[in-house]
Design an enzyme around this catalytic site. Structure first.
Site, PDB file in Angstrom:
ATOM      1  NE  ARG A  87       8.389  70.031  44.450  1.00  0.00           N
ATOM      2  CZ  ARG A  87       8.416  69.296  45.539  1.00  0.00           C
ATOM      3  NH1 ARG A  87       9.503  68.635  45.872  1.00  0.00           N
ATOM      4  NH2 ARG A  87       7.360  69.224  46.313  1.00  0.00           N
ATOM      5  CG  HIS A 139       1.804  66.945  46.685  1.00  0.00           C
ATOM      6  ND1 HIS A 139       1.121  66.321  47.713  1.00  0.00           N
ATOM      7  CD2 HIS A 139       3.097  66.626  46.854  1.00  0.00           C
ATOM      8  CE1 HIS A 139       1.975  65.652  48.462  1.00  0.00           C
ATOM      9  NE2 HIS A 139       3.192  65.828  47.974  1.00  0.00           N
ATOM     10  CG  MET A 194       0.399  51.024  51.160  1.00  0.00           C
ATOM     11  SD  MET A 194      -0.399  51.020  52.813  1.00  0.00           S
ATOM     12  CE  MET A 194      -0.831  52.740  53.028  1.00  0.00           C
ATOM     13  CG  ASN A 214      12.650  68.384  43.533  1.00  0.00           C
ATOM     14  OD1 ASN A 214      12.789  69.171  44.477  1.00  0.00           O
ATOM     15  ND2 ASN A 214      11.749  67.421  43.527  1.00  0.00           N
ATOM     16  NE  ARG A 243       5.264  65.650  55.441  1.00  0.00           N
ATOM     17  CZ  ARG A 243       5.207  65.934  54.143  1.00  0.00           C
ATOM     18  NH1 ARG A 243       4.136  66.487  53.624  1.00  0.00           N
ATOM     19  NH2 ARG A 243       6.228  65.667  53.359  1.00  0.00           N
ATOM     20  CE  LYS A 275      14.249  63.038  44.799  1.00  0.00           C
ATOM     21  NZ  LYS A 275      12.895  63.045  45.284  1.00  0.00           N
ATOM     22  CD  GLU A 293       5.233  65.844  41.879  1.00  0.00           C
ATOM     23  OE1 GLU A 293       5.580  64.685  42.175  1.00  0.00           O
ATOM     24  OE2 GLU A 293       5.116  66.742  42.717  1.00  0.00           O
TER      25      GLU A 293
HETATM   26  P1  AMP Z   1       6.261  58.687  46.283  1.00  0.00           P
HETATM   27  O1  AMP Z   1       6.457  59.682  47.389  1.00  0.00           O
HETATM   28  O2  AMP Z   1       5.204  59.081  45.312  1.00  0.00           O
HETATM   29  O3  AMP Z   1       7.552  58.269  45.614  1.00  0.00           O
HETATM   30  O4  AMP Z   1       5.703  57.356  46.991  1.00  0.00           O
HETATM   31  C1  AMP Z   1       6.511  56.600  47.838  1.00  0.00           C
HETATM   32  C2  AMP Z   1       5.662  55.589  48.575  1.00  0.00           C
HETATM   33  O5  AMP Z   1       4.914  54.794  47.648  1.00  0.00           O
HETATM   34  C3  AMP Z   1       6.451  54.572  49.371  1.00  0.00           C
HETATM   35  O6  AMP Z   1       6.774  55.061  50.644  1.00  0.00           O
HETATM   36  C4  AMP Z   1       5.492  53.396  49.451  1.00  0.00           C
HETATM   37  O7  AMP Z   1       4.674  53.550  50.595  1.00  0.00           O
HETATM   38  C5  AMP Z   1       4.608  53.554  48.236  1.00  0.00           C
HETATM   39  N1  AMP Z   1       4.814  52.490  47.250  1.00  0.00           N
HETATM   40  C6  AMP Z   1       5.723  52.443  46.270  1.00  0.00           C
HETATM   41  N2  AMP Z   1       5.590  51.297  45.559  1.00  0.00           N
HETATM   42  C7  AMP Z   1       4.571  50.602  46.115  1.00  0.00           C
HETATM   43  C8  AMP Z   1       3.920  49.359  45.839  1.00  0.00           C
HETATM   44  N3  AMP Z   1       4.314  48.578  44.840  1.00  0.00           N
HETATM   45  N4  AMP Z   1       2.886  49.004  46.623  1.00  0.00           N
HETATM   46  C9  AMP Z   1       2.468  49.792  47.625  1.00  0.00           C
HETATM   47  N5  AMP Z   1       3.020  50.976  47.932  1.00  0.00           N
HETATM   48  C10 AMP Z   1       4.052  51.384  47.187  1.00  0.00           C
END
Ligand code: AMP
Length: 419
Positions: A106, A195, A298, A12, A256, A19, A399
């Protein structure tokens, strides 16, 4: 006894990152994973994890797993892939191994032409290049990754797996913007969606979780990561998705804005005097959760909400309100919904988001069981009450596995297996 090549390296490539994961397709085992970041800078960093437990190679839980790290300048993607190959070789898994069957890449934008994974040749490279104007940030980096891998292993099939491919089944009435057709066609302006490998994987896994065939179930997939998108999947085929010409449209994301009145952009130019590049930066990098409350993670937002922070509360509420609108819209698009499924970083981990997103939607047959929703697990699971009309589920996305499986299925077809 001849052994069959069963490994796939998944790459990726970002503009300054690479990655990777190496998988053995006999049992989908992850043999190695890692990340090179800040390529082209003095402080490049390579993190390599042999035998990761699955999930993100850069995950902080890899302590004691043999994770190796090196820092120092890595000037370009060729050097990055060479460094990766050297790390893999230390584990006896080098790129020169006869067990490597293919490299799966990817590729973010495949336009309308690429509806399935594709073995790369010159014509494919030219077409990915032709799509650069609609994916200026991603496709050039993806191309660099492919060309680099070709240089290192010219004899090996390189397979492009497109983020957009799963969405090419969208009907014209969902994919077209209501703008002048000639202008749209001249500039290839339409909704492509992104996605796609995640939506494909998760919708299929959801059918499995329900014990049914993908062709028999209608699913709303909510991929909530730093980027976020929703899709409506009818019988295994995508019929609508929230991202559009670019990954800016749709849900509120980490940085975004998602959906916005396009006139906001004219206003920012004419009234606020911003340039197009500044507006682009504002909507892509400084909006969404970060624009609303200063945080895009989050976990941090929930911590602030629990501590009574009003700005974080509003950001959370806006995020959830948008999710609800898409759940409602896609329920209408699908007519019958069998499952609403949450995936990616936020979707898999943030129980309060899942709870809030379906709260008040009982008339749509949606509810979560508080106890089931609170369980932390990396396994696919149903979190709605037993008697619920529509299943609410959490299905971890993968993915890399999807890219590896699609790649392997393509190159392994018709091969004689000599075990
Ligand atoms: P991703 O792009 O799928 O890797 O998601 C990344 C985002 O997942 C981070 O910016 C967080 O906002 C959220 N995230 C990861 N772990 C947690 C968690 N334990 N609780 C809430 N949000 C999480």
């Amino acid at each position: 006894m001849t052994s069959r090549a069963t490994r796939v390296l998944v790459l990726n490539s970002g503009s300054s990152s690479l990655k990777y994961q190496l998988l053995d397709m006999r049992d989908n085992a992850r043999l190695a994973a890692g990340l090179v970041e800040r390529i082209g800078e003095e402080t490049s960093r390579l993190v390599h994890t042999p035998r990761p437990e699955g999930g993100d190679a850069d995950g902080g839980d890899a302590d004691g797993s043999g994770k190796r790290e090196r820092t120092g300048p890595i000037t370009d993607h060729t050097e990055a892939l060479e460094a990766v190959s050297a790390e893999l070789a230390r584990d006896g898994l080098g790129l020169d191994s006869p067990e490597l069957a293919a490299i799966g890449h990817r590729v973010v934008h495949g336009g309308l032409k690429f509806t399935a994974p594709t073995v790369v040749d010159d014509a494919v490279l030219a077409e990915i290049e032709r799509l650069v104007p609609v994916a200026p940030l991603h496709n050039p980096a993806n191309l660099t990754g492919i060309r680099t891998a070709q240089r290192l292993r010219p004899d090996l099939p390189q397979v492009a797996v497109f983020d957009t491919a799963f969405h090419t089944t969208m009907p014209e009435h969902a994919a077209r913007y209501a703008i002048d057709v000639a202008t749209a066609d001249a500039h290839r302006i339409r909704r492509y969606g992104f996605h796609g490998t995640s939506h494909a994987y998760v919708s299929r896994k959801t059918a499995e979780l329900l014990g049914r065939e993908p062709a028999d179930v209608n699913v709303i997939v909510l991929h909530l990561g730093n980027g976020a998108s929703a899709s409506a999947v009818a019988g295994g085929r995508c019929v609508d998705t929230s991202m559009g010409l670019t990954p800016l449209e749709g849900l509120v994301m980490g940085t975004r804005s998602g959906d916005i009145d396009p006139a906001v952009t004219f206003h920012l130019k004419r009234v606020a005097g911003m340039s197009v590049d500044e507006i682009d930066e504002l909507l892509n990098k400084k909006s969404g959760l970060v624009g609303l409350c200063g945080d895009n993670d989050m976990r941090e937002i929930r911590r602030r909400v629990d501590a009574g922070d009003e700005r974080a509360r509003l950001a959370f509420d806006i995020y959830v309100h948008r999710l609800k609108k898409y759940i409602g819209a896609y329920t209408a698009v699908l007519g019958r919904v069998d499952a609403v499924v949450f995936t990616a970083g936020v979707g898999e981990n943030a129980a309060p988001v899942r709870e809030a997103a379906v709260a008040g939607l009982e008339t749509l047959g949606l509810a979560v069981d508080a106890g089931l929703n609170a369980v932390r697990s990396d396994k696919p699971r149903i979190i709605s009450p037993r008697d619920a009309r529509v299943a609410v589920a959490v299905v971890p996305t993968d993915e890399e596995l999807e890219i590896a499986q699609q790649t392997f299925a393509l190159v392994d077809e018709g091969r004689t297996v000599i075990a």
